[in-house]
Design a protein around this motif. Structure first.
Motif, PDB file in Angstrom:
ATOM      1  N   HIS A 110      41.772  47.933  38.773  1.00  0.00           N
ATOM      2  CA  HIS A 110      41.103  47.621  39.892  1.00  0.00           C
ATOM      3  C   HIS A 110      41.260  48.739  40.749  1.00  0.00           C
ATOM      4  O   HIS A 110      41.782  49.814  40.876  1.00  0.00           O
ATOM      5  CB  HIS A 110      41.712  46.602  40.840  1.00  0.00           C
ATOM      6  CG  HIS A 110      42.397  45.443  39.922  1.00  0.00           C
ATOM      7  ND1 HIS A 110      41.300  44.197  39.369  1.00  0.00           N
ATOM      8  CD2 HIS A 110      43.299  45.014  39.438  1.00  0.00           C
ATOM      9  CE1 HIS A 110      41.830  43.494  38.635  1.00  0.00           C
ATOM     10  NE2 HIS A 110      43.144  43.777  38.498  1.00  0.00           N
ATOM     11  N   PHE A 133      49.090  38.816  39.861  1.00  0.00           N
ATOM     12  CA  PHE A 133      47.850  39.493  39.489  1.00  0.00           C
ATOM     13  C   PHE A 133      48.101  40.678  38.560  1.00  0.00           C
ATOM     14  O   PHE A 133      47.130  41.543  38.583  1.00  0.00           O
ATOM     15  CB  PHE A 133      47.134  39.858  40.846  1.00  0.00           C
ATOM     16  CG  PHE A 133      46.649  38.648  41.697  1.00  0.00           C
ATOM     17  CD1 PHE A 133      45.565  38.062  41.127  1.00  0.00           C
ATOM     18  CD2 PHE A 133      47.477  38.249  42.644  1.00  0.00           C
ATOM     19  CE1 PHE A 133      44.998  36.998  41.824  1.00  0.00           C
ATOM     20  CE2 PHE A 133      46.943  36.747  43.096  1.00  0.00           C
ATOM     21  CZ  PHE A 133      45.504  36.172  42.850  1.00  0.00           C
ATOM     22  N   GLU A 167      36.767  43.752  40.741  1.00  0.00           N
ATOM     23  CA  GLU A 167      37.128  43.151  39.321  1.00  0.00           C
ATOM     24  C   GLU A 167      38.536  42.286  39.507  1.00  0.00           C
ATOM     25  O   GLU A 167      39.302  42.268  38.819  1.00  0.00           O
ATOM     26  CB  GLU A 167      37.158  43.969  38.134  1.00  0.00           C
ATOM     27  CG  GLU A 167      35.957  44.806  38.131  1.00  0.00           C
ATOM     28  CD  GLU A 167      34.813  43.908  37.723  1.00  0.00           C
ATOM     29  OE1 GLU A 167      34.976  42.980  36.995  1.00  0.00           O
ATOM     30  OE2 GLU A 167      33.633  44.273  37.889  1.00  0.00           O
ATOM     31  N   ILE A 168      38.769  41.308  40.724  1.00  0.00           N
ATOM     32  CA  ILE A 168      39.991  40.691  40.613  1.00  0.00           C
ATOM     33  C   ILE A 168      39.699  39.215  41.194  1.00  0.00           C
ATOM     34  O   ILE A 168      38.656  39.054  41.474  1.00  0.00           O
ATOM     35  CB  ILE A 168      40.829  41.246  41.738  1.00  0.00           C
ATOM     36  CG1 ILE A 168      42.152  40.573  41.661  1.00  0.00           C
ATOM     37  CG2 ILE A 168      40.159  40.934  43.308  1.00  0.00           C
ATOM     38  CD1 ILE A 168      43.337  41.681  42.389  1.00  0.00           C
ATOM     39  N   ASP A 169      40.544  38.498  40.830  1.00  0.00           N
ATOM     40  CA  ASP A 169      40.194  36.925  40.814  1.00  0.00           C
ATOM     41  C   ASP A 169      40.180  36.759  42.344  1.00  0.00           C
ATOM     42  O   ASP A 169      41.067  37.061  43.336  1.00  0.00           O
ATOM     43  CB  ASP A 169      41.427  36.056  40.383  1.00  0.00           C
ATOM     44  CG  ASP A 169      41.281  34.667  40.413  1.00  0.00           C
ATOM     45  OD1 ASP A 169      41.195  33.944  41.440  1.00  0.00           O
ATOM     46  OD2 ASP A 169      40.989  34.129  39.271  1.00  0.00           O
ATOM     47  N   ASP A 170      39.241  35.812  42.886  1.00  0.00           N
ATOM     48  CA  ASP A 170      38.872  35.700  44.328  1.00  0.00           C
ATOM     49  C   ASP A 170      40.090  34.876  44.779  1.00  0.00           C
ATOM     50  O   ASP A 170      40.266  35.014  46.172  1.00  0.00           O
ATOM     51  CB  ASP A 170      37.723  34.844  44.420  1.00  0.00           C
ATOM     52  CG  ASP A 170      36.475  35.382  44.011  1.00  0.00           C
ATOM     53  OD1 ASP A 170      36.733  36.791  43.987  1.00  0.00           O
ATOM     54  OD2 ASP A 170      35.524  35.006  43.863  1.00  0.00           O
ATOM     55  N   SER A 171      40.982  34.124  44.074  1.00  0.00           N
ATOM     56  CA  SER A 171      42.288  33.637  44.871  1.00  0.00           C
ATOM     57  C   SER A 171      43.054  34.577  45.498  1.00  0.00           C
ATOM     58  O   SER A 171      44.033  34.092  46.425  1.00  0.00           O
ATOM     59  CB  SER A 171      42.863  32.891  43.729  1.00  0.00           C
ATOM     60  OG  SER A 171      43.402  33.514  42.788  1.00  0.00           O
TER      61      SER A 171
END
Length: 244
Positions: free
Chosen positions: A40, A117, A58-62
């Motif tokens: 990232h 993460f 490129e990371i999870d929106d959570s």
């Protein structure tokens, strides 16, 4: 992830595009991460006026909801902030400094986030800092990426220079307009013209001024024109598409 070869001029163009069209920061940050073999890239801002400078590629929106309930600017929670405040810190702060900073945390909230993460490793630098806030650039690396190498940190430092110029330009555009842009443009090595809402030229970089001296472009009552009428019409249409 394999590194990609990108020239300094290409990085300058990429971040200049982000400053002029802020939605393109995401692409610039993602490409920076790919070029350094990192999972990232992150642009982060703390303080008034820094909200526009918060991107993670490129990371999870959570992660947005999870970080919203944390005080990410607290050095006793966030080891990256604590590492940035270490005495005699270098311009590029990295994992060796994170190791020191983690020893003085009062809670595990941010550590748990990094575990969730997989973003414990990486490096970072300040792009702008003052009494009212800070804007920083970072690589966030997962367990497969491993710790940064000196070569990767050197490449990151080079890219950060272009990101810093872009942040200053975007802030100038958003906060103070043409007056401050005149000074900002002087430091840029790309041929750029600043146009107002009517399409007239309000400022230009030294490279753009030099381009005028070649004769292919000229200023006609404040409007950018070309030697050939058909090229002038095409240029006018392009400018109108930007300002309309």
């Amino acid at each position: 992830m394999a590194s990609t070869a990108t020239t300094g001029a290409q990085w300058a163009d990429r971040f200049l595009a982000a400053a002029l069209e802020p939605h393109r920061w995401g692409d610039a940050i993602r490409m920076m991460a790919e070029a350094t073999g990192s999972r990232h890239g992150q642009l982060i801002g703390f303080g008034p006026g820094a909200a526009a400078f918060n991107w993670i590629s490129e990371i999870d929106d959570s992660i947005v909801a999870k970080t919203a309930v944390m005080d990410l600017g607290a050095p006793d929670l966030n080891f990256r902030v604590a590492a940035d405040r270490l005495p005699d810190r270098p311009d590029i702060v990295h994992e060796a400094h994170y190791d020191i900073a983690r020893q003085s945390l009062r809670a595990d909230d941010y550590l748990d986030l990094c575990a969730d993460f997989d973003i414990f490793d990486g490096c970072q630098t300040r792009l702008m800092a003052g009494r009212n806030g800070m804007i920083g650039l970072a690589l966030l690396r997962d367990s497969k990426d491993g710790r940064t190498t000196q070569e990767q940190r050197d490449q990151f430092a080079q890219i950060a220079g272009h990101a810093r110029a872009a942040v200053r330009l975007q802030q100038a555009i958003e906060q103070q307009g043409f007056a401050l842009l005149a000074g900002t443009f002087e430091a840029m090595d790309r041929a750029c013209w600043l146009v107002d809402a009517t399409g007239r030229i309000g400022g230009m970089t030294p490279a753009a001024e030099a381009l005028l001296s070649t004769g292919r472009f000229r200023l006609n009552d404040g409007w950018l024109a070309c030697e050939r009428a058909d090229e002038s019409r095409a240029l006018t249409r392009a400018v109108r598409m930007v300002v309309d």
